[in-house]
Design an enzyme around this catalytic site. Structure first.
Site, PDB file in Angstrom:
ATOM      1  N   ARG A 153      29.411  36.060  46.608  1.00 59.20           N
ATOM      2  CA  ARG A 153      29.288  37.129  45.608  1.00 59.20           C
ATOM      3  C   ARG A 153      28.171  36.801  44.607  1.00 59.20           C
ATOM      4  O   ARG A 153      27.431  37.690  44.183  1.00 59.20           O
ATOM      5  CB  ARG A 153      30.624  37.400  44.909  1.00 59.20           C
ATOM      6  CG  ARG A 153      30.576  38.569  43.955  1.00 59.20           C
ATOM      7  CD  ARG A 153      31.957  39.001  43.483  1.00 59.20           C
ATOM      8  NE  ARG A 153      32.689  39.779  44.464  1.00 59.20           N
ATOM      9  CZ  ARG A 153      32.578  41.098  44.637  1.00 59.20           C
ATOM     10  NH1 ARG A 153      31.758  41.805  43.862  1.00 59.20           N
ATOM     11  NH2 ARG A 153      33.267  41.729  45.562  1.00 59.20           N
ATOM     12  N   GLU A 204      36.559  43.848  36.665  1.00 57.48           N
ATOM     13  CA  GLU A 204      35.615  42.748  36.481  1.00 57.48           C
ATOM     14  C   GLU A 204      34.263  43.149  35.882  1.00 57.48           C
ATOM     15  O   GLU A 204      33.699  42.401  35.072  1.00 57.48           O
ATOM     16  CB  GLU A 204      35.363  42.050  37.835  1.00 57.48           C
ATOM     17  CG  GLU A 204      36.591  41.372  38.401  1.00 57.48           C
ATOM     18  CD  GLU A 204      36.411  40.963  39.861  1.00 57.48           C
ATOM     19  OE1 GLU A 204      36.293  41.863  40.712  1.00 57.48           O
ATOM     20  OE2 GLU A 204      36.385  39.762  40.144  1.00 57.48           O
TER      21      GLU A 204
HETATM   22  N1  HPA Z   1      36.764  38.952  45.220  1.00 60.27           N
HETATM   23  C1  HPA Z   1      37.936  38.335  45.042  1.00 60.27           C
HETATM   24  N2  HPA Z   1      38.536  37.644  45.976  1.00 60.27           N
HETATM   25  C2  HPA Z   1      37.938  37.537  47.168  1.00 60.27           C
HETATM   26  C3  HPA Z   1      36.722  38.149  47.412  1.00 60.27           C
HETATM   27  C4  HPA Z   1      36.108  38.898  46.400  1.00 60.27           C
HETATM   28  O1  HPA Z   1      35.021  39.463  46.568  1.00 60.27           O
HETATM   29  N3  HPA Z   1      36.366  37.863  48.682  1.00 60.27           N
HETATM   30  C5  HPA Z   1      37.338  37.086  49.166  1.00 60.27           C
HETATM   31  N4  HPA Z   1      38.302  36.890  48.267  1.00 60.27           N
HETATM   32 MO1  MOS Z   2      39.660  38.048  41.226  1.00 63.70          MO
HETATM   33  S1  MOS Z   2      38.337  36.779  40.463  1.00 63.70           S
HETATM   34  O1  MOS Z   2      38.868  38.947  42.276  1.00 63.70           O
HETATM   35  O2  MOS Z   2      41.199  37.677  41.138  1.00 63.70           O
END
Ligand code: HPA
Ligand code: MOS
Length: 752
Positions: free
Chosen positions: A317, A699
């Site tokens: 990400r 977020e």
């Molecule tokens: N965000 C949060 N949790 C995750 C993600 C994401 O993009 N990909 C895999 N687990």
């Molecule tokens: Mo979150 S950081 O996608 O719990």
């Protein structure tokens, strides 16, 4: 339209959070509020006080003899010790080697807290110390990495550098962050018949907790039920790391056949769990004399801690967010996760996105300094276009791009130009204070960056009085997902919101669910719930046969006609794809975008900073619940500011966390809010790909907290004697003062 032709009315309204009253009155129940069961045991663990070492001997005889101690367990009592959400490299209980301070070694079950405490003190352990690794530099030197280095590339960066009018390079670092949820990690496990086990867990991810418990105990998954009523905050900290307390409680319940409870105290929670990933990013950028970026190379390095946890996905990400709001034709992004001997870092609101975005925002700020231009001009010049210059480095087209409009409106509403002039004048006059102003943007990709996680299921039951129960995989952590789903369901049936109740999340009702994470809880689970409602509605329409029966009569008529009044819904996000090896595809269903302007004032004597004003303007599509979304935007922004300015994790040279309580770890409080704080969004109903044209909001606003950090950098540029001011995150008062001192910048005492 509802079943009876009633117009939809609840979505878009400020329905109060479903726990609003309960939170205020204390009626809301958290895991550790559940009354003790007869026979219930308290569970804690003895952990490593050495960051890296080999266990030479472990003696638990004295601990076993402590009155009130019922049992002690080590890894040898587990069917399987190895697990992990992506890479299976994590051990629940240390075997011969320990790799971080706080790593569980011995599980203790006792009748009282006093017995637990005494047993912990009575455990004798001899650990031979091995060389610890606490920094990204040291891990890089030793080539200690987690997973392979990943790449995203487009165009030809070397050609861009070769023909560049200007090149800047440097390194930008950010430190970690503690989740600081108010409710610490907690779980209670209840033994059932024939090895069945039922667990109450404060987790974002009941299915993962269920799976790991089954795995470590050697049970089929169907023997384990995990239920989550609510969390007192999570912020990503309970996406993976709620698993440990739950598995330890389950181990005790399974072995002793007695209920078993784990609830970390705050200090332990902060010491033994991981947090946001520190990053250290080397960058090189090519740009024209006009400030147009022509090439960018960024080598991202994160501190993953001792185990992989979600670190590779977090890095993914970060890599897909280095472009942020800016079109960069030639780009090379490399991402490497470093393995250190610190607690494993994990998901944290933004999930790598903030680290990627802060890196490019810092670069843009430096280009502006170098060219002696206003940074906002550089930002708008490089901003993604609406019809062209709108393809990301990984190949996804930025559709319905509102960034140019958001920049323009934020600047206009925030009176940026006027205030820029005022800041410049202020800095020329004031002998005691220094001001800075910055406008940053966010473009946050919505969808899990692991494709298969983008699915959800729901169960909807209609009862004979017309009331409705809804169960989904979504977990309520304060973000209001239950309220949003209630609104969606009430509208589908055309009934009053009070007729709809959201049930505790349970693996018994919803199987193989994804974590409530990636800002997508309401998107995925809301869509699944609506799917279930539509199946029920289709059957009710046949019962109704145009009679337009009132809801309750219709439900009763259906029951007498032997028509099913319950159903399962399913949703999976369509049209997304991601090739992690090639670093290309369309990983996100859409982007949530926004801009923020912050103005700060720094005390030139002490480095203390306060935020005079912040303006946040976002595109959150059509809001399902404006009040809840405003709360998310406000809270996320402030949490981002805390990460970048006041929250500082300090360790001893041996790696022991010193800042493990609110007295030493400074999260923002009410006095730290911007003195003027405008939070708003623009009307936009174009996001038809998502439920009711809404957009995820949990977020993205956190990343606008970056505007405060860049305002600090901007303030420093007024006194840096023409040099580009360098500052890493967090920009604490102490850090700011050191910069001021380094510029031999002396405030002047003035007599009043
Ligand atoms: N965000 C949060 N949790 C995750 C993600 C994401 O993009 N990909 C895999 N687990
Ligand atoms: Mo979150 S950081 O996608 O719990």
């Amino acid at each position: 339209m509802g079943v009876r032709g009633k117009a939809m009315t609840v979505v878009g309204k400020n329905i109060p959070h479903d726990s609003a009253r309960g939170h205020v009155t204390g009626e809301s129940i958290y895991v550790d509020d559940v009354p003790f069961a007869r026979n219930e045991l308290l569970v804690d663990f003895f952990w490593s006080s050495v960051a890296h070492g080999r266990i030479r001997s472990l003696d638990t005889t004295a601990a076993c003899g402590v009155p009130g101690v019922v049992a002690l367990y080590t890894y040898a009592d587990l069917a399987h010790n190895l697990f992990g959400p992506i890479i299976k490299d994590e051990i629940l209980l240390a075997e011969d080697v320990v790799t971080f301070i706080g790593q569980p070694i011995v599980v203790i079950a006792a009748e009282t807290r006093e017995a637990l405490r005494r047993a912990k003190a009575a455990i004798k352990i001899d650990i031979e110390k091995l060389e610890p690794v606490f920094t990204i530099d040291e891990a890089r030197r030793r080539k200690q990495f987690i997973g392979p280095t990943r790449h995203i590339a487009r165009g030809d960066v070397n050609a861009a550098f070769a023909s560049a009018e200007n090149i800047l390079q440097g390194t930008w670092r950010n430190a970690g962050q503690d989740h600081f949820y108010l409710e610490s990690q907690a779980a209670i496990a209840y033994p059932g018949e024939f090895d069945a086990i039922s667990v109450l867990s404060s987790t974002q991810n009941p299915s993962e907790v269920q799976e790991v418990i089954a795995h470590v105990l050697g049970l089929p998954i169907n023997k384990v039920v995990v239920t989550t009523k609510r969390m007192g905050g999570a912020f990503g900290g309970k996406e993976c790391q709620a698993t440990h307390p739950a598995a330890i409680a389950a181990l005790v319940a399974h072995k002793t056949k007695r209920p078993a409870r784990v609830a970390y105290n705050k200090d332990d929670d902060m010491r033994v769990t991981g947090g946001r990933h520190p990053f250290q990013n080397d960058y090189k950028v090519a740009f024209t004399n006009d400030g147009l970026i022509t090439g960018l190379q960024v080598d991202l390095y994160s501190d993953g801690g001792a185990f992989a946890d979600l670190s590779t996905a977090v890095m993914g990400r970060a890599m897909t967010h280095v472009d942020n709001a800016y079109f960069i034709p030639n780009v090379q992004i490399n991402g490497t996760v470093c393995r250190t001997t610190l607690p494993p870092n994990t998901a944290f609101r933004g999930f790598g996105g903030p680290q990627g975005v802060a890196t490019i925002e810092n670069i843009v700020e430096e280009i502006a300094c170098y060219l002696k231009r206003d940074a906002v001009e550089i930002r708008m010049k490089n901003c993604y276009g609406v019809d062209d210059r709108n393809i990301t480095p990984y190949g996804q087209t930025v559709k319905n791009n509102l960034l140019p409009r958001l920049f323009a409106e934020t600047i206009e509403r925030g009176e940026y130009q006027k205030r820029r002039q005022a800041v410049t004048e202020f800095n020329a006059q004031s002998k005691t204070h220094l001001r800075g102003l910055a406008c940053t943007a966010v473009k946050f990709g919505i969808s899990f960056n692991t494709k298969f996680l983008n699915q959800a299921n729901a169960l909807v039951n209609v009862y004979l009085d017309g009331s409705v129960q809804v169960s989904t995989g979504a977990t309520e952590m304060g973000q209001g997902v239950n309220t949003k789903i209630r609104q969606l369901v009430a509208d589908e049936f055309g009934i009053d919101i009070d007729m709809v109740m959201l049930m505790p999340t349970s693996t018994e009702k919803n199987n193989n669910t994804s974590a409530t994470a990636a800002s997508s809880g309401a998107d995925l689970n809301g869509s699944a719930a609506v799917d279930a409602c539509r199946k029920i509605k289709a059957r009710l329409a046949e019962v109704d046969r145009g009679r337009n029966l009132p809801w309750r009569e219709l439900v009763q008529a259906a029951y007498r006609d032997r028509v099913s009044l319950g159903d399962r819904g399913f949703y999976s996000t369509q049209g997304i794809d991601w090739d992690v090896d090639k670093g290309c595809g369309t990983p996100f269903l859409y982007f949530t975008q926004g801009c923020g302007i912050s103005e700060v004032e720094i005390d030139r004597f002490t480095g203390m900073m306060r935020i005079l004003r912040s303006d946040v303007l976002m595109d959150i599509g059509k809001s399902i619940n404006p009040g809840i979304d405003r709360g998310q935007m406000t809270g996320a922004f402030v949490q981002g500011v805390g990460w970048l300015t006041t929250e500082e994790l300090r360790r001893t040279p041996e790696g022991d966390l010193l800042t493990h309580s609110p007295t030493t770890y400074k999260i923002p409080n009410i006095q730290d809010l911007p003195e003027i704080f405008n939070v708003d969004w623009i009307e936009n109903d174009a996001n038809t790909v998502n439920i009711r044209s809404s957009k995820a909001v949990g977020e993205p606003p956190l990343l606008l907290g970056i505007s405060v950090f860049m305002a600090v950098k901007n303030a420093l540029s007024y006194v840096s004697n023409g040099a580009i001011p360098k500052i890493d995150a967090p920009a604490t008062g102490e850090e700011i003062l050191m910069r001021l001192t380094a510029y031999r910048h002396k405030p002047t005492f003035v007599s009043s």
